[in-house]
Design a protein around this motif. Structure first.
Motif, PDB file in Angstrom:
ATOM      1  N   ARG A  85       0.833  -1.205   0.000  1.00 25.31           N
ATOM      2  CA  ARG A  85       0.000   0.000   0.000  1.00 25.31           C
ATOM      3  C   ARG A  85       0.869   1.257   0.000  1.00 25.31           C
ATOM      4  O   ARG A  85       0.549   2.241  -0.672  1.00 25.31           O
ATOM      5  CB  ARG A  85      -0.921  -0.006   1.228  1.00 25.31           C
ATOM      6  CG  ARG A  85      -2.007  -1.067   1.173  1.00 25.31           C
ATOM      7  CD  ARG A  85      -2.701  -1.210   2.528  1.00 25.31           C
ATOM      8  NE  ARG A  85      -3.692  -2.258   2.512  1.00 25.31           N
ATOM      9  CZ  ARG A  85      -4.991  -2.097   2.289  1.00 25.31           C
ATOM     10  NH1 ARG A  85      -5.452  -0.874   2.064  1.00 25.31           N
ATOM     11  NH2 ARG A  85      -5.827  -3.105   2.293  1.00 25.31           N
ATOM     12  N   LYS A  88       2.373   1.640  -3.449  1.00 27.24           N
ATOM     13  CA  LYS A  88       1.358   2.080  -4.408  1.00 27.24           C
ATOM     14  C   LYS A  88       1.095   3.574  -4.259  1.00 27.24           C
ATOM     15  O   LYS A  88       1.019   4.306  -5.262  1.00 27.24           O
ATOM     16  CB  LYS A  88       0.060   1.297  -4.190  1.00 27.24           C
ATOM     17  CG  LYS A  88      -1.061   1.710  -5.142  1.00 27.24           C
ATOM     18  CD  LYS A  88      -2.341   0.934  -4.858  1.00 27.24           C
ATOM     19  CE  LYS A  88      -3.473   1.412  -5.768  1.00 27.24           C
ATOM     20  NZ  LYS A  88      -4.749   0.693  -5.486  1.00 27.24           N
ATOM     21  N   PHE A  89       0.979   4.050  -3.023  1.00 26.04           N
ATOM     22  CA  PHE A  89       0.756   5.480  -2.808  1.00 26.04           C
ATOM     23  C   PHE A  89       1.943   6.295  -3.308  1.00 26.04           C
ATOM     24  O   PHE A  89       1.764   7.337  -3.954  1.00 26.04           O
ATOM     25  CB  PHE A  89       0.525   5.769  -1.320  1.00 26.04           C
ATOM     26  CG  PHE A  89       0.593   7.232  -0.993  1.00 26.04           C
ATOM     27  CD1 PHE A  89      -0.446   8.078  -1.345  1.00 26.04           C
ATOM     28  CD2 PHE A  89       1.706   7.775  -0.362  1.00 26.04           C
ATOM     29  CE1 PHE A  89      -0.390   9.440  -1.072  1.00 26.04           C
ATOM     30  CE2 PHE A  89       1.783   9.131  -0.085  1.00 26.04           C
ATOM     31  CZ  PHE A  89       0.731   9.967  -0.441  1.00 26.04           C
ATOM     32  N   ASN A  91       3.974   5.557  -5.644  1.00 28.94           N
ATOM     33  CA  ASN A  91       3.989   5.533  -7.105  1.00 28.94           C
ATOM     34  C   ASN A  91       2.974   6.520  -7.682  1.00 28.94           C
ATOM     35  O   ASN A  91       3.255   7.223  -8.658  1.00 28.94           O
ATOM     36  CB  ASN A  91       3.687   4.115  -7.599  1.00 28.94           C
ATOM     37  CG  ASN A  91       3.920   3.951  -9.086  1.00 28.94           C
ATOM     38  OD1 ASN A  91       4.749   4.643  -9.675  1.00 28.94           O
ATOM     39  ND2 ASN A  91       3.175   3.052  -9.703  1.00 28.94           N
ATOM     40  N   VAL A  92       1.805   6.585  -7.062  1.00 31.38           N
ATOM     41  CA  VAL A  92       0.789   7.540  -7.525  1.00 31.38           C
ATOM     42  C   VAL A  92       1.252   8.978  -7.284  1.00 31.38           C
ATOM     43  O   VAL A  92       1.045   9.877  -8.109  1.00 31.38           O
ATOM     44  CB  VAL A  92      -0.556   7.281  -6.813  1.00 31.38           C
ATOM     45  CG1 VAL A  92      -1.554   8.398  -7.107  1.00 31.38           C
ATOM     46  CG2 VAL A  92      -1.129   5.941  -7.242  1.00 31.38           C
ATOM     47  N   PRO A 212      -1.661  11.435 -12.132  1.00 33.27           N
ATOM     48  CA  PRO A 212      -2.881  10.840 -11.569  1.00 33.27           C
ATOM     49  C   PRO A 212      -4.028  11.847 -11.466  1.00 33.27           C
ATOM     50  O   PRO A 212      -3.813  13.053 -11.292  1.00 33.27           O
ATOM     51  CB  PRO A 212      -2.419  10.410 -10.167  1.00 33.27           C
ATOM     52  CG  PRO A 212      -1.306  11.348  -9.825  1.00 33.27           C
ATOM     53  CD  PRO A 212      -0.601  11.615 -11.133  1.00 33.27           C
ATOM     54  N   GLU A 216      -7.751   9.052  -8.297  1.00 36.55           N
ATOM     55  CA  GLU A 216      -6.703   8.032  -8.137  1.00 36.55           C
ATOM     56  C   GLU A 216      -5.804   8.345  -6.946  1.00 36.55           C
ATOM     57  O   GLU A 216      -5.438   7.453  -6.166  1.00 36.55           O
ATOM     58  CB  GLU A 216      -5.860   7.940  -9.416  1.00 36.55           C
ATOM     59  CG  GLU A 216      -6.598   7.349 -10.599  1.00 36.55           C
ATOM     60  CD  GLU A 216      -5.790   7.450 -11.883  1.00 36.55           C
ATOM     61  OE1 GLU A 216      -6.020   6.617 -12.801  1.00 36.55           O
ATOM     62  OE2 GLU A 216      -4.945   8.373 -11.986  1.00 36.55           O
ATOM     63  N   ALA A 220      -5.461   6.020  -3.446  1.00 35.65           N
ATOM     64  CA  ALA A 220      -4.153   5.537  -2.994  1.00 35.65           C
ATOM     65  C   ALA A 220      -3.812   6.082  -1.612  1.00 35.65           C
ATOM     66  O   ALA A 220      -3.276   5.357  -0.760  1.00 35.65           O
ATOM     67  CB  ALA A 220      -3.068   5.938  -3.995  1.00 35.65           C
ATOM     68  N   GLU A 223      -5.963   4.261   1.059  1.00 33.12           N
ATOM     69  CA  GLU A 223      -5.509   2.898   1.329  1.00 33.12           C
ATOM     70  C   GLU A 223      -4.225   2.868   2.168  1.00 33.12           C
ATOM     71  O   GLU A 223      -4.000   1.930   2.932  1.00 33.12           O
ATOM     72  CB  GLU A 223      -5.280   2.147   0.010  1.00 33.12           C
ATOM     73  CG  GLU A 223      -6.559   1.840  -0.750  1.00 33.12           C
ATOM     74  CD  GLU A 223      -6.281   1.131  -2.064  1.00 33.12           C
ATOM     75  OE1 GLU A 223      -5.088   1.100  -2.483  1.00 33.12           O
ATOM     76  OE2 GLU A 223      -7.233   0.623  -2.671  1.00 33.12           O
ATOM     77  N   ALA A 224      -3.392   3.909   2.014  1.00 32.55           N
ATOM     78  CA  ALA A 224      -2.109   3.933   2.732  1.00 32.55           C
ATOM     79  C   ALA A 224      -2.137   4.817   3.974  1.00 32.55           C
ATOM     80  O   ALA A 224      -1.157   4.854   4.719  1.00 32.55           O
ATOM     81  CB  ALA A 224      -1.000   4.415   1.791  1.00 32.55           C
TER      82      ALA A 224
END
Length: 434
Positions: A85, A88-89, A91-92, A212, A216, A220, A223-224
């Protein structure tokens, strides 16, 4: 007599390390031999008994309880989707920059640094996720491995930090001040590494994701968000006095357990038992190295070698800048051969004595020492993170070292800046202390 003991302690340790003897065992053996040679013919059973007593007494420190707990918290996070998570954050957030996944790799290490406190936990936890993502998106495996090793050094600089806890035990400097002192250097390391990634990505035309949308980014972040609150809770709690550093490790562990079990539902008792066994094994290893290093340092002091080294350093120069240059060169060499915790416990008291005699701030000196030794974790021939990531990326050690070459520039650049401008490390603690 102390010249002979010094020869045994230095040459013996170098030989044993070169032969591949584990650091803890090498320190213990050379320390015992040096102690017995120093005592000579007056050796008694009582003096022999003092050796194991000294080994065990060094572990009787309340601060050291935080180390296994920080390790446990990191392993619990690695055992669930928390690391994924976070990546992913990251990366966004920065993946749209040239070399996006490289930037995400570094930013994720900064975020994860606020949870694990160790470079090896960062390398082992995020490393596999980051390298696989970069390889599958067209990045060279060597470059991916190099970014991962370099970014893992942020972990022990940005709070919390296990090496800083160890430095606090030998210096008496507040752990909270050390943690806060690592914030600005940690951010500086992050930005300088991202600059290298940008330059390499532009040259090699590495891919990047599209900018993003707000939706998006929001998904992200949501979720994080819960895992990312960990460093905030720890720093606020320590600095406001709600809990101590050791208690903060308990808070981090309990928070990781609650999130993994009841929020994400990704942890079960079987997996937790496996994590506990891994933590016990790692803690035992660190504990033995800590005890052996403390005993080795005690022998140095008992034989008068510590005072001799401090006196020699004081006689070489009275200029703090020249002194720090000598210390940095020495620590870079030591960090290439010795595990960072052992190096702090063995050489920290000796070097700190000379530093304080010159009026050097112990807080500033500790930050420089930790950063220097973290560079040693990714420097051949014995850099631990180099071996961990080389194994993860399935490349040779030689390729791993070559992949790291561009990233030594920001690492050494930040070290030089911290040495020349102490305020980089001392500014934030001084502001928060007011």
């Amino acid at each position: 007599m102390y010249q002979i003991v010094a020869l045994i302690l230095t040459v013996g340790l170098i030989v044993l390390l070169a032969l591949g003897v584990p650091v803890g065992m090498a320190l213990c053996v050379t320390g015992c031999v040096g102690f017995m040679v120093n005592m000579g013919s007056v050796m008694s059973w009582f003096q022999l008994i003092s050796m194991p007593l000294k080994l065990t007494s060094s572990l009787q420190n309340f601060l050291l309880l935080s180390i296994p707990l920080f390790i446990l918290a990191a392993k619990i996070m690695n055992g669930s989707s928390i690391t994924k998570r976070i990546f992913k954050f990251a990366n966004v957030a920065v993946g749209w920059l040239p070399g996006g996944l490289g930037h995400a790799n570094i930013l994720a290490s900064l975020i994860f640094a606020g949870m694990s406190g160790t470079a090896v936990s960062d390398a082992a936890g995020l490393g596999q996720i980051e390298i696989e993502a970069m390889k599958s998106n067209g990045y060279d495996v060597d470059f991916s491995a190099g970014v991962t090793v370099a970014s893992s050094t942020i972990g022990p600089i940005f709070p919390p930090s296990v090496p800083m806890v160890m430095y606090s035990t030998i210096s008496g400097v507040s752990v909270g001040s050390l943690f806060m002192g690592g914030v600005v250097p940690g951010v500086l390391m992050t930005l300088s590494m991202m600059l290298i990634v940008y330059l390499v990505a532009k040259k090699r035309n590495y891919p990047r994701m599209e900018f993003p949308t707000l939706k998006e980014f929001g998904i992200a972040l949501w979720e994080a968000l819960i895992p990312m609150l960990t460093p905030v809770i720890l720093l606020v709690g320590i600095w406001t006095g709600i809990f101590t550093t050791t208690e903060s490790a308990v808070v981090a562990t309990m928070y990781a357990l609650l999130v993994s079990f009841f929020v994400f539902h990704e942890m079960d008792l079987k997996r937790l038992w496996s994590i506990l066994k891994e933590t016990i094994r790692d803690t035992a290893s660190i504990g033995f190295v800590t005890a052996a290093a403390a005993f080795y340092g005690w022998v140095l002091a008992r034989c008068g070698i510590s005072n001799a080294i401090a006196l020699w350093l004081a006689n070489v120069t009275t200029n703090p800048v020249v002194f720090m240059l000598i210390v940095n060169i020495a620590l870079l060499v030591i960090g290439c051969f010795m595990e960072s915790i052992a190096a702090i416990l063995v050489f920290g008291p000796v070097l700190l004595t000379a530093a304080t005699a010159m009026g050097i701030d112990p807080l500033y000196f500790g930050l420089v020492m930790v950063l220097n030794l973290m560079i040693g974790l990714c420097t051949p021939p014995f850099g631990v993170c180099l071996f961990v990531i080389a194994d993860t990326a399935k490349i040779s050690f030689q390729r791993m070292v070559r992949a790291m070459l561009p990233f030594y520039i920001p690492l050494f650049g930040c070290l030089i800046l911290l040495c020349l401008i102490p305020g980089i490390g001392t500014w934030l603690p001084s502001v928060l202390a007011k």
